[in-house]
Design an enzyme around this catalytic site. Structure first.
Site, PDB file in Angstrom:
ATOM      1  NE  ARG A 214      49.358  40.560  31.531  1.00 55.71           N
ATOM      2  CZ  ARG A 214      49.136  40.281  33.425  1.00 55.71           C
ATOM      3  NH1 ARG A 214      47.963  39.690  33.451  1.00 55.71           N
ATOM      4  NH2 ARG A 214      49.902  40.205  33.857  1.00 55.71           N
TER       5      ARG A 214
ATOM      6  CE  LYS B  61      55.495  49.576  36.708  1.00 58.98           C
ATOM      7  NZ  LYS B  61      55.853  48.062  36.992  1.00 58.98           N
TER       8      LYS B  61
END
Length: 466
Positions: free
Chosen positions: A319, A245
């Site tokens: 996920r 990020k």
């Protein structure tokens, strides 16, 4: 100090008969009657300071000796669209030191809970004290339940607010063990070689961190009771992995375990109330770090379900760990699975920070969740599990990809990914939440927030409270 050593940062209610200054809550409809009931001196003072019953307005009224004798607090118009049922949560930050009691609250239990939620302060790293205004329990409410809910909220908020240097996967485990010990629950933890064999996606996501990944499994309640499983994403910090990020996007990534905090807070409420169910809480706890053994874009990883997953982006790690935990949850065949995660920016773009996205294929569950959210002042918004979008997760080399690779429907494709790993449980709900208050609102101080925890308790209490 570990997280398990910290104390929930919220005060309790004082006994209802404690001497206290009355706080008269007034709406636009009740102000005329409340004004007429004031002593002449107080009525004149309210006029002099220009008090009106608009939302959030406050007037401190003196007695004959000049001391504080009464407080007026405006709630605004309950019929207005922007009416805030947690507005009483502003009071602890507005009032001077002292003991108060609420009068004329439309819903006394709601007002008391809002007060306690608004009294929360995260004080682990600074000596500044919290609010000094205390509340006597309003007559006729279940004060113990209000206190339990507020304390559970504070527990979850403390977890989200604690920075990752003091809250890694081990500290999440410690918090779960402390909660289990308080309620007589059992905890088992899988890590190391066993984690790699049984939960390969969890192991892969957490392998790059020096703080070992693990699967935390808490169980409580009689084995013969209806089975409910809560699954919470426990990413203690998310760098994004090798798809790292930018720095601005990393600033709040201590909150990426907000799903785990919500699950633990809801479990605290459920166990404290003694609901008639068999509760299981599964928390895959990892840190998504960067090192030589980090999982890579293009890797193909096995899963507990037997499906192979191509890694399209290492920043879609939540996920992956939820997939292995959901496979375990689904195998037991519970009546209900709810999973909680700070999963996608797409949900925030669609609904903003205050409104978590909710996904389910079960119409009855969807209605019950919406009703519970309104009842608990913990709303969510249902989003579609649009089945044709599942093709966006197709892979040329594996059973599926962990991302769609495009800019569209990110929250939906993430939910569809998770649904592949709990195929048997029809009543499966997925919450995609933000886990943070960007600014202070009544009862919701800026910082970590355990969205959907009160909703979950209200839902389960309605089903299993008897």
């Amino acid at each position: 100090m570990t997280q398990a050593d910290t104390q929930a940062s919220t005060p309790a209610l004082l006994p209802g008969d404690t001497p206290a200054v009355p706080v008269t809550l007034v709406t636009t409809a009740t102000w005329v009657e409340a004004e007429a009931a004031l002593a002449p001196l107080q009525r004149s003072f309210a006029h002099a300071v220009g008090f009106k019953p608009k939302a959030g307005s406050l007037a401190l009224l003196p007695g004959p000796d000049g001391t504080l004798a009464r407080v007026l607090f405006g709630l605004g118009d309950p019929e207005a669209g922007a009416y805030d049922r947690l507005l009483a949560g502003k009071l602890p930050g507005l009032l001077p030191e002292g003991t108060f009691r609420l009068e004329n609250a439309p819903e006394p239990a709601e007002a008391a809970l809002a007060w306690l939620m608004g009294s929360y302060r995260f004080g682990r790293y600074r000596s500044a004290g919290g609010t000094k205004a205390r509340l006597a329990a309003p007559a006729g409410i279940d004060a113990a339940e209000v206190e339990r809910i507020a304390a559970a909220m504070a527990l979850g908020r403390d977890l989200v607010n604690t920075p990752a240097n003091d809250l890694g996967p081990d500290a999440i485990e410690a918090a779960a063990r402390a909660l289990a010990a308080r309620h007589g629950a059992a905890v088992s933890v899988t890590q190391g070689d066993a984690l790699e064999r049984e939960f390969p996606l969890i192991q892969a996501v957490g392998a790059a961190s020096p703080r070992a990944p693990r699967l935390i499994d808490l169980t409580w309640g009689p084995a013969e009771a209806p089975r409910v499983t809560l699954v919470g994403k426990g990413v203690a910090f998310d760098t994004g992995g090798l798809d790292i990020k930018p720095s601005a996007a990393m600033l709040l990534m201590k909150k990426d375990m907000g799903g785990a905090a919500a699950a633990l807070a809801a479990a605290d409420m459920v166990m404290g109330a003694g609901l008639n169910l068999r509760l299981r809480v599964l928390i895959p706890a990892v840190e998504n770090a960067v090192s030589g053994n980090a999982f890579r874009p293009g890797d193909v990883l096995p899963s507990r379900a037997g499906l192979s997953v191509e890694i399209g982006n290492t920043d879609a790690e939540g996920r992956l760990i939820l997939a292995d935990a959901l496979t375990l949850a689904d195998a037991e065949g519970p009546e209900l699975i709810l999973d909680f995660s700070t999963l996608t920016g797409a949900a925030r773009v669609a609904l903003g920070p205050d409104l978590p996205a909710f996904f389910t294929e079960d119409e009855a569950l969807a209605g019950a969740v919406a009703e519970a959210g309104l009842r608990a002042i913990d709303p969510v918004w249902r989003m579609p599990l649009h089945a044709p979008y599942a093709s966006l997760l197709d892979s040329k080399v594996a059973d599926l990809n962990n991302v769609s690779g495009g800019p569209f429907a990110g929250a939906i494709t993430a939910a569809l990914f998770l649904r592949r790993f709990a195929p048997k449980t029809k009543a499966h709900g997925h919450f995609d939440l933000y886990g943070w208050n960007p600014s202070t609102k009544p009862g919701r101080p800026e910082g970590g927030e355990v969205q959907t925890a009160r909703l979950t308790y209200a839902l389960l209490k309605a089903r299993y409270g008897g």
